[in-house]
Design a protein around this motif. Structure first.
Motif, PDB file in Angstrom:
ATOM      1  N   HIS A 113       0.836  -1.202   0.000  1.00 15.44           N
ATOM      2  CA  HIS A 113       0.000   0.000   0.000  1.00 15.44           C
ATOM      3  C   HIS A 113       0.868   1.247   0.000  1.00 15.44           C
ATOM      4  O   HIS A 113       0.572   2.246  -0.684  1.00 15.44           O
ATOM      5  CB  HIS A 113      -0.940  -0.018   1.216  1.00 15.44           C
ATOM      6  CG  HIS A 113      -2.034   1.006   1.140  1.00 15.44           C
ATOM      7  ND1 HIS A 113      -3.063   0.932   0.221  1.00 15.44           N
ATOM      8  CD2 HIS A 113      -2.249   2.140   1.874  1.00 15.44           C
ATOM      9  CE1 HIS A 113      -3.871   1.964   0.373  1.00 15.44           C
ATOM     10  NE2 HIS A 113      -3.391   2.722   1.386  1.00 15.44           N
TER      11      HIS A 113
ATOM     12  N   LEU B 207      -3.643 -10.542  -2.530  1.00 13.34           N
ATOM     13  CA  LEU B 207      -4.450  -9.679  -1.665  1.00 13.34           C
ATOM     14  C   LEU B 207      -5.884 -10.164  -1.643  1.00 13.34           C
ATOM     15  O   LEU B 207      -6.365 -10.810  -2.575  1.00 13.34           O
ATOM     16  CB  LEU B 207      -4.400  -8.230  -2.157  1.00 13.34           C
ATOM     17  CG  LEU B 207      -2.997  -7.581  -2.244  1.00 13.34           C
ATOM     18  CD1 LEU B 207      -3.118  -6.173  -2.812  1.00 13.34           C
ATOM     19  CD2 LEU B 207      -2.331  -7.541  -0.873  1.00 13.34           C
TER      20      LEU B 207
ATOM     21  N   GLN C  46     -10.909  -6.747  -0.293  1.00 13.78           N
ATOM     22  CA  GLN C  46     -10.904  -5.390   0.261  1.00 13.78           C
ATOM     23  C   GLN C  46      -9.579  -4.692  -0.052  1.00 13.78           C
ATOM     24  O   GLN C  46      -9.555  -3.507  -0.414  1.00 13.78           O
ATOM     25  CB  GLN C  46     -11.137  -5.450   1.778  1.00 13.78           C
ATOM     26  CG  GLN C  46     -11.232  -4.078   2.439  1.00 13.78           C
ATOM     27  CD  GLN C  46     -11.508  -4.195   3.923  1.00 13.78           C
ATOM     28  OE1 GLN C  46     -11.661  -5.298   4.443  1.00 13.78           O
ATOM     29  NE2 GLN C  46     -11.619  -3.066   4.600  1.00 13.78           N
ATOM     30  N   GLN C  47      -8.487  -5.435   0.059  1.00 10.76           N
ATOM     31  CA  GLN C  47      -7.187  -4.827  -0.221  1.00 10.76           C
ATOM     32  C   GLN C  47      -7.045  -4.515  -1.716  1.00 10.76           C
ATOM     33  O   GLN C  47      -6.423  -3.520  -2.088  1.00 10.76           O
ATOM     34  CB  GLN C  47      -6.075  -5.780   0.220  1.00 10.76           C
ATOM     35  CG  GLN C  47      -5.979  -5.928   1.737  1.00 10.76           C
ATOM     36  CD  GLN C  47      -5.010  -7.032   2.139  1.00 10.76           C
ATOM     37  OE1 GLN C  47      -4.823  -7.997   1.406  1.00 10.76           O
ATOM     38  NE2 GLN C  47      -4.436  -6.895   3.331  1.00 10.76           N
TER      39      GLN C  47
END
Length: 1337
Positions: free
Chosen positions: A1010, A1061, A1064-1065
């Protein structure tokens, strides 16, 4: 009282062969007359209507008939020869004619000659005996040849009286196959159709002639069909082996050699091995010379291999038989006949005669004799006259037997035909040559005659006497042919047409004539008679002269008449072939040349080699050529002009000529006569050291010849002198010459300033080499070397610096260093910047550390210092102190080395200074130099082995810091290859210098996906902001490209990590990116914005890529939840939505098309499977392959007929008896016995075990069941071969298992779990979209 039968007595029988004659002699004319008289008493001419013959022919007249043979060759005008009279009965062809062809005119057709005929000519002559043949034809329908019973009769050939009639010599009911006399006239051997062999002993007691018969070999032990007693010529009757009376016998399985005397004994048995039963056994004896002794050799053959056995008798009286080299043929033989000890004549089964040389096994000639219409002995071997009571094997051999139709006598072979008698003889050597001449094949005739001359020819007849006498006879004949060849060539020359046609005509002929004249060493013939003939035609004369060139150049033709030599010179001059002329002159005998003419010709045409040769060889003048050449090159050299190419060539020739003269060699080839060598050397030296030239001017400088050569090429002239000094003996005169020439060289070069430093250096190098020799006798003033040193090291100007240094270096290396004071030499070399000289001197003093400075100061060799340091530190041969001094010196100059080449310096540091790297880094003040050094040291792409260096992480971070300053564009690529760096500290450095891509890469590597994404997103947003705020269109295009590049890298970052991932990620990555791309379009009016289309295109790329990780409904929902679009502004995203729908339609269409293709493919495959397994089977035969009974004959209720797809048919009970059937799940499964036995080695037990597991070997159908049998595995295998491909086979197997495989018993290929082995669940399942192949009929 016993008495020998009368001379000429001959036994005869119903199947008897022609009477035997002594093998080494022909019948005399009187004997033939007596034979004809005796025969005339037996035959009634009136009864048989035989025409009267006024004068009976003699044997000589019959054997020497020339009606069908050519006459001796007579040299005459070839145009008057009648070509149709060419020998038409010599059979110069190997083509096969039909066996029933009696037309002799077919032989007159022109046929291609075989290769053997080209090499050896026509070796044999086949002639028709017309007198005897005419009588055979006229009496053919009247005479009954043979008696109905097998009675042996003996006749007196002299009187024609019947001597004996023998009826009990062999079993009744058998025919006589062979009857032959031995060398003992009272002993004969006969062989009957029962395969037995009998010895017939003739006696005469009280005037009564009797015959005793003894069985030598019984046909019950093997049928003998060929016998051959050993006959010796009169001159060999005393040979020790003749006392044994040897007899060779050939049965259908083996060969036997037995001795009849003094007692019966078997000496050898040799089995044939496997043979064609129809091939004819053959035997033939002949005495041959092997290893300086004459012994009998037996040739035996059956089929296409001839075996040769040499029979010898040792001192103890025992006979030894040794095998010799075999003769392998490509045809089957029906007759083998020796014509002499070196040559054999073979007749094959298609009636071709092959003449073979025994020693080389070379086939000399092949002719066809089908028109002879050879008589075969089939009726004798089948014993038709006595009831035909013979074995099938003997009758089969008799189909090709012709034992009684071919007979040899005194080098002649007679062939009995149905209507004629032919005789074959070897042609004499003269006849063979004349035969080729009559066909106008003169080149072949000469080649054949030369092979006779060399003694290499085969089957030679007619040459006798010693070698010289034979060669003289052949040479005389070859001279006649050559003269005739020359006449014929001139007469057949084309009268009109292009000159090239005439030249080609003579080029084909004249070289042949010249070649053979020289081979015969008849130059008198060549240059008189033949040259006179050729001179009649200008073209022939030119070709003749040109043909002489290769022989002259190869020294095969030294002496040429003066007239021919004159014509040769004029011809080459007219043709402007001066180089060829010069090459010829230097190989000629000078006595045949007009010296004045040749010298003038050579000088006018610049043929200097020829001119020198003529002066040297013709007049023993070695000085005049040098004077002439010096005049040409001296003038331009003295005037300071450059020489032309021709003058350079002359100068080089002059140097080579002087070198040859001083070395005792003739120019341009050969050697000077030994008695002239000292004189020539003295003359040349005296000429070179002359004070003035003969025709020199008043102002001419001294020693003009030495001066000219030094100016022309100093180095080569001094090399010539050096070679000469090597050859000099240490006599007083030689020493004086050496010292004198050296003094002259010094006087000419040192006292004049018109020589270059290189030339002066060459002189002193030459002197240094001479002075360094152990037996040196030269004296040179040492002050001259000091003058040369001053001249080279202290020039008036700086020109030719490298040339001066190289000259001095060569002088030192040649031994001149002993002439100098070393300290002064080093001082002057350093002053003159002669660093190679300094290196040479320091190396002599082992001061290797000083040499480093020499390299660093030398602008030409700076780069070589690294290799030098590495070699000193790593190679053996240097002491530890020397290596330490070099190591310390290199460390002191490390910064200078880095300036020179950072990469090479880093490589040197990594290998030899790895412990001092940190101190080197600390001492370097120049930051950019430090950066270059660290990059070369730490970047793996530079090629340095990282295992050699172990640095703390701070050094790596220092390198990254410098990299960010001096080369920020390479930071990211460098970080990808760096092996040792701390992530946290490196991230701080890249963030400090605002290198976003590098920071993102490091964060991703750290695991902060991220964070890496936010760095890239922030960079993308900043560039988008710049785009919306920038109003200048000039910067719009590069900025858009920059945005696209950043976006692609961001998308790639998201794609790399989305797999790992959760949902949501993923949304946390893709939705902010989508929002970032759509926000500029919301802020500015899309219709007015110049770059809206580009942004929309980039946004579509984001949507397309994120669709693989986030569902379309979520994407649409997220877009519609946006406050801007939620209020009805969907028109701005209409393009995005339509693009998403197009993607959906495309994927839907692709899915439907793929499904249809798969269904069509499956349908086609299943149709082919059904067609294959339901096709009717056709048996190959109507009987069971096991019991071999027809299936219709066995009528058993429990028996069924089983037919397999391979075509084999069985009874079910027979298959069960062979364990080829088993019951599986209530069904009987069958397996083809024959296919599995042959294809798999008969391992039926293994096949049965596979069958029980569900895999069969052949599909079968029973006559009592018409339903589809699930065990027809062969049809299934055929379908698998038709559809080769793993996916299709697995697919069909799975379908068969899933759609009733258990019900119908389809084979199961996969034994794994269907849930895990299904091809439909395989991740790598792919469609092979190709049109289906055509099904087999």
């Amino acid at each position: 009282m016993e008495a020998a039968p009368e001379q000429g007595a001959c036994p005869a029988g119903a199947e008897a062969e022609p009477c035997p004659e002594p093998p080494a002699h022909r019948l005399s004319a009187a004997e033939l007359d007596r034979e004809l008289d005796s025969r005339s008493e037996l035959i009634d001419d009136k009864e048989f209507d035989i025409p009267q013959v006024d004068t009976p022919p003699t044997l000589e007249s019959i054997l020497n008939e020339t009606d069908d043979e050519e006459e001796s060759f007579i040299l005459e005008d070839p145009f008057l020869l009648n070509i149709d009279n060419t020998d038409t009965h010599s059979y110069d062809t190997s083509s096969v004619a039909s066996s029933d062809s009696g037309d002799r005119t077919h032989l007159k057709r022109k046929k291609k000659l075989p290769d053997s005929l080209s090499l050896h000519g026509s070796v044999i002559r086949l002639s028709l005996l017309k007198g005897i043949s005419a009588q055979i034809v006229s009496a053919a329908d009247k005479v009954d040849a043979g008696l109905p019973t097998a009675i042996i009769t003996m006749w007196d050939l002299a009187s024609g009286k019947l001597l004996r009639s023998i009826t009990d010599a062999h079993p009744p009911g058998t025919a006589i196959l062979h009857i032959k006399f031995t060398d003992d006239p009272t002993l004969a051997i006969c062989n009957d159709s029962g395969g037995s062999v009998f010895e017939l002993s003739f006696k005469r007691v009280m005037g009564v002639r009797t015959c005793e018969s003894r069985c030598l070999f019984s046909g019950s032990k093997g049928e003998v069909c060929c016998i051959e007693p050993l006959h010796a010529k009169v001159e060999l009757r005393d040979h020790p082996i003749t006392q044994y009376s040897l007899l060779a016998m050939a049965s259908l399985t083996k060969i036997l050699v037995i001795g009849l005397k003094p007692s019966l004994k078997v000496w050898m048995t040799f089995p044939y091995g496997r043979m064609d039963p129809s091939s004819v056994p053959l035997l033939a004896w002949h005495f041959v010379a092997v290893q300086n002794s004459v012994n009998p050799m037996l040739a035996f053959c059956r089929g296409d291999v001839v075996h040769f056995l040499l029979v010898k008798r040792d001192d103890t009286g025992a006979i030894h038989v040794t095998k010799q080299r075999q003769l392998h043929l490509h045809y089957d033989l029906i007759n083998f006949t020796w014509i002499n000890s070196r040559t054999a004549v073979l007749l094959d089964s298609v009636e071709k005669l092959h003449v073979i040389d025994r020693q080389t096994q070379e086939e000399l000639e092949t002719i066809e004799i089908s028109e002879v219409q050879l008589v075969y002995n089939s009726s004798h071997f089948k014993s038709l006259a006595t009831g035909g009571n013979v074995s099938e094997a003997l009758a089969l051999v008799g189909e090709k037997a012709c034992y009684q139709s071919i007979s040899s006598c005194g080098g002649q072979i007679f062939y009995l035909g149905t209507k004629s008698v032919h005789v074959m003889t070897l042609r004499s050597w003269r006849e063979r040559v004349d035969h080729l001449l009559k066909q106008e094949r003169l080149t072949d005739a000469l080649a054949l005659a030369w092979s006779f001359y060399e003694g290499k020819a085969k089957a030679v007849v007619g040459l006798s006497g010693d070698t010289s006498k034979r060669k003289a006879v052949i040479a005389d004949r070859m001279v006649e042919i050559l003269l005739h060849y020359a006449d014929r060539t001139l007469k057949k020359c084309p009268d009109q047409g292009k000159i090239q046609v005439m030249e080609q005509h003579f080029q084909d002929v004249v070289p042949v004539i010249v070649d053979y004249c020289l081979l015969l060493q008849r130059t008198d013939l060549l240059f008189n008679q033949i040259y006179d003939k050729m001179s009649e035609n200008s073209v022939a004369k030119g070709i003749f002269l040109e043909c002489l060139e290769p022989y002259i150049l190869s020294d095969k033709l030294m002496g040429i008449t003066a007239q021919v030599m004159k014509d040769l010179l004029l011809h080459f001059q007219d043709k402007n072939r001066l180089e060829n002329l010069e090459a010829c002159i230097v190989h000629m005998d000078i006595t045949s040349l007009d010296i004045q003419q040749v010298v003038l010709l050579c000088w006018e045409n610049h043929l200097y080699d020829a001119m020198i040769y003529v002066y040297n060889s013709g007049m023993n003048d070695f000085i005049s050529p040098m004077e002439k050449l010096f005049k040409v090159i001296a003038s331009p050299l003295n005037a300071g002009k450059s020489l032309t190419d021709e003058q350079v060539v002359m100068g080089n020739k002059l140097l080579v000529y002087i070198s040859c003269c001083l070395a005792g060699r003739a120019y341009p080839l050969g050697d000077i006569p030994e008695d002239l060598v000292p004189l020539v050397k003295n003359q040349v030296f005296e000429f070179l050291i002359r004070l003035h030239s003969t025709e020199g001017s008043v102002d001419e400088e001294v020693y003009p010849y030495v001066r000219t050569l030094l100016h022309f090429d100093t180095r080569e002239f001094l090399n010539v002198l050096a070679l000469t000094f090597e050859d000099f003996k240490n006599d007083k005169q030689a020493v004086e010459y050496q010292q004198r020439i050296v003094d002259i060289l010094l006087k000419v070069m040192v006292e004049n300033s018109d020589f270059t430093p290189s030339q002066v250096g060459c002189l002193f190098t030459f002197l240094a080499r001479q002075l360094a020799k152990p037996n040196n006798t030269l004296f040179v003033n040492r002050t001259l070397f000091d003058q040369v040193l001053e001249f080279l090291c202290s020039p008036d100007d700086d020109s030719r610096h490298s040339e001066r240094q190289q000259v001095l270096l060569e002088l030192l290396q040649a031994g001149g260093i002993v002439q100098f004071e070393e300290s002064r030499l080093i001082q002057m070399a350093e002053k003159a910047e002669f660093y190679q000289i300094c290196e040479f001197m320091y190396e002599r003093e082992l001061r290797y550390d000083k040499i480093i400075g020499c390299y660093l100061r030398d602008p030409v060799r700076k780069e070589e210092v690294f290799n030098y340091i590495h070699n000193i530190l790593s190679m053996p041969g240097y002491s530890a102190e020397e290596k330490q001094s070099v190591w310390q010196k290199a460390l002191e100059h490390i910064e200078e080395l880095l300036f020179l080449s950072p990469c090479k310096a880093a490589d040197l540091v990594a290998i030899h200074f790895s412990e001092q790297i940190e101190s080197i880094i600390t001492n370097l003040q120049d930051q950019f130099l430090l950066f270059q050094f660290l990059r070369s040291l730490l970047d793996p792409r530079e090629g340095i082995n990282q295992d050699l260096i172990h640095l703390p992480p701070c050094i790596t971070e220092q390198f990254i810091e410098l990299l960010c300053q001096y080369s920020p564009d390479q930071v990211l690529e460098t970080l990808k290859v760096l092996e040792y760096c701390r992530l946290e500290e490196t991230i701080q450095i890249t963030q400090k210098h605002q290198l976003h891509e590098a920071s993102s890469y490091l964060l991703e590597k750290k695991g902060d996906i991220h964070g890496a994404f936010l760095v890239m997103l922030e960079r993308l947003q900043s560039k988008l902001l710049m785009l919306t705020q920038d109003d200048e269109s000039s910067a719009e295009l590069p900025l858009l490209e920059n945005i696209e590049d950043t976006l692609m890298k961001t998308i790639a970052l998201c794609q790399r990590n989305s797999h790992n991932l959760d949902q949501q990620q993923r949304e946390a990555l893709w939705f902010p990116l989508l929002e970032a791309m759509m926000s500029p379009q919301k802020l500015s009016g899309s219709s007015q914005c110049r770059y809206s289309e580009s942004l929309k295109s980039l946004t579509m790329q984001v949507l397309n890529n994120m669709a693989a990780f986030i569902g379309l409904p979520l994407i649409l929902q997220r877009i519609l939840q946006d406050p801007v679009y939620g209020k009805g502004k969907l028109g701005e995203i209409q393009g995005l939505v339509l693009g998403m729908l197009d993607t959906f339609n495309y994927e839907q269409t692709l899915l439907e098309t793929t499904t249809n293709l798969l269904n069509h493919d499956l349908h086609w495959s299943l149709c082919n499977l059904r067609a294959s397994v339901t096709r009717g089977l056709t048996p190959k035969q109507d009987y069971c392959c096991i019991c071999l009974q027809q299936y219709k004959r066995r009528q058993e209720t429990a028996d069924e007929i089983i037919v397999f797809s391979c075509g084999h048919l069985y009874h079910s009970l027979c298959l069960l008896s062979k364990e080829c059937g088993t019951v599986t799940k209530g069904l009987m499964r069958w397996m083809c016995y024959k296919c599995n036995s042959s294809n798999k080695g008969g391992k039926l037990s293994e096949n049965l075990s596979e069958l029980k597991k569900g895999s069969g070997a052949s599909l079968a159908q029973t006559s009592s069941e018409s339903l589809l049998d699930p065990q027809q595995i062969q049809a299934f295998d055929q379908l698998c071969r038709l559809n080769r491909g793993t996916s299709r086979l697995a697919l069909l197997t799975e379908l068969s298992r899933g759609h009733g495989g258990e019900k119908h018993g389809l084979l199961s290929v996969s034994h794994g779990d269907p849930a895990t082995s299904s091809v439909f669940q395989n991740e790598n399942f792919q469609l092979h979209l190709a049109p289906p192949p055509l099904a087999e009929d």
